[in-house]
Design a protein around this motif. Structure first.
Motif, PDB file in Angstrom:
ATOM      1  N   LYS A  71       0.858  -1.177   0.000  1.00  0.00           N
ATOM      2  CA  LYS A  71       0.000   0.000   0.000  1.00  0.00           C
ATOM      3  C   LYS A  71       0.897   1.231   0.000  1.00  0.00           C
ATOM      4  CE  LYS A  71      -0.408   0.258   5.047  1.00  0.00           C
ATOM      5  NZ  LYS A  71      -1.344   0.269   6.202  1.00  0.00           N
ATOM      6  N   VAL A  72       0.292   2.390  -0.208  1.00  0.00           N
ATOM      7  CA  VAL A  72       1.015   3.657  -0.116  1.00  0.00           C
ATOM      8  C   VAL A  72       0.536   4.370   1.134  1.00  0.00           C
ATOM      9  CG1 VAL A  72       1.503   5.871  -1.232  1.00  0.00           C
ATOM     10  CG2 VAL A  72       1.229   3.802  -2.617  1.00  0.00           C
ATOM     11  N   ALA A  73       1.479   4.815   1.972  1.00  0.00           N
ATOM     12  CA  ALA A  73       1.111   5.465   3.224  1.00  0.00           C
ATOM     13  C   ALA A  73       2.167   6.486   3.603  1.00  0.00           C
ATOM     14  CB  ALA A  73       0.955   4.440   4.343  1.00  0.00           C
ATOM     15  N   LYS A  74       1.805   7.402   4.499  1.00  0.00           N
ATOM     16  CA  LYS A  74       2.751   8.373   5.014  1.00  0.00           C
ATOM     17  C   LYS A  74       3.849   7.642   5.795  1.00  0.00           C
ATOM     18  CE  LYS A  74       0.873  12.329   3.754  1.00  0.00           C
ATOM     19  NZ  LYS A  74       1.580  13.268   2.848  1.00  0.00           N
ATOM     20  N   ILE A  75       5.084   8.072   5.597  1.00  0.00           N
ATOM     21  CA  ILE A  75       6.204   7.427   6.282  1.00  0.00           C
ATOM     22  C   ILE A  75       6.040   7.527   7.785  1.00  0.00           C
ATOM     23  CG2 ILE A  75       8.705   7.478   6.624  1.00  0.00           C
ATOM     24  CD1 ILE A  75       8.893   8.612   3.729  1.00  0.00           C
ATOM     25  N   SER A  76       5.634   8.691   8.263  1.00  0.00           N
ATOM     26  CA  SER A  76       5.450   8.868   9.707  1.00  0.00           C
ATOM     27  C   SER A  76       4.375   7.942  10.253  1.00  0.00           C
ATOM     28  CB  SER A  76       5.093  10.330  10.003  1.00  0.00           C
ATOM     29  OG  SER A  76       3.939  10.724   9.271  1.00  0.00           O
ATOM     30  N   ASP A  77       3.322   7.713   9.484  1.00  0.00           N
ATOM     31  CA  ASP A  77       2.254   6.815   9.922  1.00  0.00           C
ATOM     32  C   ASP A  77       2.727   5.363   9.961  1.00  0.00           C
ATOM     33  OD1 ASP A  77       0.572   8.989  10.114  1.00  0.00           O
ATOM     34  OD2 ASP A  77      -0.434   8.624   8.195  1.00  0.00           O
ATOM     35  N   ILE A  78       3.560   4.998   8.997  1.00  0.00           N
ATOM     36  CA  ILE A  78       4.085   3.629   8.962  1.00  0.00           C
ATOM     37  C   ILE A  78       4.915   3.351  10.213  1.00  0.00           C
ATOM     38  CG2 ILE A  78       5.613   2.032   7.747  1.00  0.00           C
ATOM     39  CD1 ILE A  78       4.862   3.558   5.148  1.00  0.00           C
ATOM     40  N   VAL A  79       5.825   4.282  10.516  1.00  0.00           N
ATOM     41  CA  VAL A  79       6.693   4.097  11.686  1.00  0.00           C
ATOM     42  C   VAL A  79       5.863   4.074  12.963  1.00  0.00           C
ATOM     43  CG1 VAL A  79       8.561   5.121  13.032  1.00  0.00           C
ATOM     44  CG2 VAL A  79       8.692   5.118  10.536  1.00  0.00           C
ATOM     45  N   ALA A  80       4.916   4.994  13.086  1.00  0.00           N
ATOM     46  CA  ALA A  80       4.065   5.028  14.280  1.00  0.00           C
ATOM     47  C   ALA A  80       3.250   3.749  14.408  1.00  0.00           C
ATOM     48  CB  ALA A  80       3.145   6.246  14.229  1.00  0.00           C
ATOM     49  N   LEU A 140       2.447  -3.067  16.782  1.00  0.00           N
ATOM     50  CA  LEU A 140       2.604  -4.472  16.413  1.00  0.00           C
ATOM     51  C   LEU A 140       3.227  -5.244  17.570  1.00  0.00           C
ATOM     52  CD1 LEU A 140       3.968  -4.043  12.781  1.00  0.00           C
ATOM     53  CD2 LEU A 140       1.628  -4.579  13.472  1.00  0.00           C
ATOM     54  N   ASN A 141       2.697  -6.373  17.874  1.00  0.00           N
ATOM     55  CA  ASN A 141       3.180  -7.181  19.000  1.00  0.00           C
ATOM     56  C   ASN A 141       4.328  -8.086  18.554  1.00  0.00           C
ATOM     57  OD1 ASN A 141       3.270  -8.198  21.621  1.00  0.00           O
ATOM     58  ND2 ASN A 141       1.803  -9.842  21.139  1.00  0.00           N
ATOM     59  N   GLU A 142       5.339  -7.475  17.939  1.00  0.00           N
ATOM     60  CA  GLU A 142       6.499  -8.225  17.459  1.00  0.00           C
ATOM     61  C   GLU A 142       7.622  -7.263  17.126  1.00  0.00           C
ATOM     62  OE1 GLU A 142       5.528 -10.211  13.728  1.00  0.00           O
ATOM     63  OE2 GLU A 142       4.017  -8.690  13.325  1.00  0.00           O
ATOM     64  N   GLN A 143       8.812  -7.790  17.011  1.00  0.00           N
ATOM     65  CA  GLN A 143       9.954  -6.976  16.605  1.00  0.00           C
ATOM     66  C   GLN A 143       9.849  -6.666  15.114  1.00  0.00           C
ATOM     67  OE1 GLN A 143      11.044  -6.145  19.953  1.00  0.00           O
ATOM     68  NE2 GLN A 143      12.743  -5.728  18.554  1.00  0.00           N
ATOM     69  N   VAL A 144      10.249  -5.460  14.728  1.00  0.00           N
ATOM     70  CA  VAL A 144      10.136  -5.007  13.342  1.00  0.00           C
ATOM     71  C   VAL A 144      11.507  -4.531  12.858  1.00  0.00           C
ATOM     72  CG1 VAL A 144       9.061  -3.347  11.777  1.00  0.00           C
ATOM     73  CG2 VAL A 144       7.750  -4.286  13.707  1.00  0.00           C
ATOM     74  N   ILE A 172      14.519   8.088   7.462  1.00  0.00           N
ATOM     75  CA  ILE A 172      14.192   7.572   8.794  1.00  0.00           C
ATOM     76  C   ILE A 172      15.411   7.525   9.714  1.00  0.00           C
ATOM     77  CG2 ILE A 172      13.348   5.569  10.082  1.00  0.00           C
ATOM     78  CD1 ILE A 172      11.440   4.974   7.816  1.00  0.00           C
ATOM     79  N   VAL A 173      16.493   6.874   9.276  1.00  0.00           N
ATOM     80  CA  VAL A 173      17.681   6.737  10.112  1.00  0.00           C
ATOM     81  C   VAL A 173      18.249   8.113  10.449  1.00  0.00           C
ATOM     82  CG1 VAL A 173      20.056   5.887  10.194  1.00  0.00           C
ATOM     83  CG2 VAL A 173      18.244   4.444   9.247  1.00  0.00           C
ATOM     84  N   ASN A 174      18.432   8.361  11.744  1.00  0.00           N
ATOM     85  CA  ASN A 174      18.958   9.632  12.272  1.00  0.00           C
ATOM     86  C   ASN A 174      18.041  10.821  12.013  1.00  0.00           C
ATOM     87  OD1 ASN A 174      21.345   8.353  13.171  1.00  0.00           O
ATOM     88  ND2 ASN A 174      22.280   8.595  11.153  1.00  0.00           N
ATOM     89  N   LYS A 175      16.811  10.560  11.570  1.00  0.00           N
ATOM     90  CA  LYS A 175      15.856  11.645  11.320  1.00  0.00           C
ATOM     91  C   LYS A 175      14.549  11.452  12.083  1.00  0.00           C
ATOM     92  CE  LYS A 175      17.556  12.784   6.679  1.00  0.00           C
ATOM     93  NZ  LYS A 175      18.673  11.820   6.661  1.00  0.00           N
ATOM     94  N   MET A 176      14.239  10.221  12.456  1.00  0.00           N
ATOM     95  CA  MET A 176      13.011   9.929  13.179  1.00  0.00           C
ATOM     96  C   MET A 176      13.318   9.043  14.378  1.00  0.00           C
ATOM     97  SD  MET A 176      10.402   9.119   9.991  1.00  0.00           S
ATOM     98  CE  MET A 176       9.009   8.924  11.106  1.00  0.00           C
ATOM     99  N   GLU A 177      12.586   9.251  15.453  1.00  0.00           N
ATOM    100  CA  GLU A 177      12.730   8.383  16.613  1.00  0.00           C
ATOM    101  C   GLU A 177      11.907   7.123  16.396  1.00  0.00           C
ATOM    102  OE1 GLU A 177      12.032   8.458  21.474  1.00  0.00           O
ATOM    103  OE2 GLU A 177      11.820  10.293  20.277  1.00  0.00           O
ATOM    104  N   LEU A 178      12.551   5.980  16.575  1.00  0.00           N
ATOM    105  CA  LEU A 178      11.900   4.705  16.320  1.00  0.00           C
ATOM    106  C   LEU A 178      11.297   4.130  17.600  1.00  0.00           C
ATOM    107  CD1 LEU A 178      14.504   2.964  13.971  1.00  0.00           C
ATOM    108  CD2 LEU A 178      12.436   4.204  13.328  1.00  0.00           C
ATOM    109  N   PRO A 179      10.139   3.477  17.503  1.00  0.00           N
ATOM    110  CA  PRO A 179       9.573   2.772  18.664  1.00  0.00           C
ATOM    111  C   PRO A 179      10.550   1.717  19.173  1.00  0.00           C
ATOM    112  CG  PRO A 179       7.965   2.938  16.881  1.00  0.00           C
ATOM    113  CD  PRO A 179       9.268   3.385  16.309  1.00  0.00           C
ATOM    114  N   GLU A 180      10.363   1.281  20.416  1.00  0.00           N
ATOM    115  CA  GLU A 180      11.293   0.338  21.042  1.00  0.00           C
ATOM    116  C   GLU A 180      11.375  -0.988  20.301  1.00  0.00           C
ATOM    117  OE1 GLU A 180      10.449  -0.209  25.148  1.00  0.00           O
ATOM    118  OE2 GLU A 180      10.906   1.883  25.703  1.00  0.00           O
ATOM    119  N   ASN A 181      10.300  -1.391  19.652  1.00  0.00           N
ATOM    120  CA  ASN A 181      10.290  -2.690  18.967  1.00  0.00           C
ATOM    121  C   ASN A 181      10.741  -2.607  17.517  1.00  0.00           C
ATOM    122  OD1 ASN A 181       7.895  -1.237  18.299  1.00  0.00           O
ATOM    123  ND2 ASN A 181       6.983  -3.128  17.499  1.00  0.00           N
ATOM    124  N   VAL A 182      11.273  -1.457  17.125  1.00  0.00           N
ATOM    125  CA  VAL A 182      11.626  -1.232  15.714  1.00  0.00           C
ATOM    126  C   VAL A 182      13.107  -0.897  15.586  1.00  0.00           C
ATOM    127  CG1 VAL A 182      11.171   0.153  13.650  1.00  0.00           C
ATOM    128  CG2 VAL A 182       9.302  -0.411  15.217  1.00  0.00           C
TER     129      VAL A 182
END
Length: 244
Positions: free
Chosen positions: A140-149, A154-158, A169-179
């Motif tokens: 699908k096509v989605a906003k990058i910020s929405d994908i990361v959020a 998700l109940n799994e490591q990503v 994304i790298v060094n530009k966005m804060e990633l969730p703990e499971n990502v």
């Protein structure tokens, strides 16, 4: 069975030669030169490195999207021309599936993202189960910020892969703990993965029609959108199936 594999779906130019169970040669680079400048010399070089004559190839695998519209067209044009001239089968391979194929790690969600412009990404996710790559969520096509959020829920490591991860994304966005982001050498498309998937398809007797195979764009090009806006009376607008 020796096949040539091509991936020009992103800024990366990647070409490989492989046979059953072996990668014979690969050339992958990300630079300022365009695919129109590098692709044919790269094809010639990997065939030479693999000591395979083009007449000895038994198939061609092409990464056919989604991705850069121009890059996809250049790669597919070259693949079609060689397939037709050499009378060998051609098979299209999903760019996103090839990305996931590079990282055979069970127990995680592989989130594959490619640039769809304007802060959007093409996204598709996979899991490895019983040594097989399984689709978890279709493209699908989605906003990058929405994908990361969304990954946080998700109940799994990503693990994130793809050009968007490197660029936006790298060094530009804060990633969730499971990502986490994949290592740089695994993050970008490689023709080696396209080759291995292509070998499986061809061995199973699956191939594409050289005259009919088209890139998988998912969304319309900016040129089409602008033309329709400027010529509403003439345009027969077909809305894309996914959000742009």
């Amino acid at each position: 069975m020796s096949i040539l594999a091509i991936d020009t779906a992103t800024q990366v130019s990647s070409v490989a030669v492989a046979d059953e169970g072996r990668l014979l040669s690969e050339l992958t680079m990300q630079g300022k030169l365009t695919h129109s400048e590098t692709l044919l010399p790269h094809i010639e070089q990997v065939l030479k490195m693999a000591a395979v004559n083009k007449e000895d190839l038994t198939g061609i695998a092409i990464s056919n999207g989604p991705g850069s519209f121009t890059g996809l067209r250049i790669g597919l044009a070259a693949a079609k021309a060689m397939s037709y001239a050499l009378h060998i089968p051609l098979v299209g391979v999903s760019t996103l599936k090839a990305l996931a194929y590079q990282l055979p790690v069970p127990g995680v969600r592989l989130m594959c993202l490619l640039d769809a412009q304007k802060g959007n990404a093409y996204v598709e996710s996979y899991r490895w189960q019983d040594s097989l790559l399984q689709l978890a969520e279709a493209v699908k096509v989605a906003k990058i910020s929405d994908i990361v959020a969304g990954c946080a829920g998700l109940n799994e490591q990503v693990i994130l892969l793809g050009d968007v991860v490197q660029k936006k994304i790298v060094n530009k966005m804060e990633l969730p703990e499971n990502v986490q982001a994949a290592m740089p050498h695994l993050m970008m498309p490689r023709a080696a993965a396209v080759a291995m998937l292509g070998l499986r398809e061809l061995a199973a007797g699956r191939m594409d029609n050289v005259m009919d195979l088209e890139p998988v764009y998912i969304r319309r090009s900016e040129a089409e959108v602008l033309w329709e806006k400027r010529h509403p009376e003439a345009a027969k607008v077909t809305k894309p199936t996914e959000e742009m």
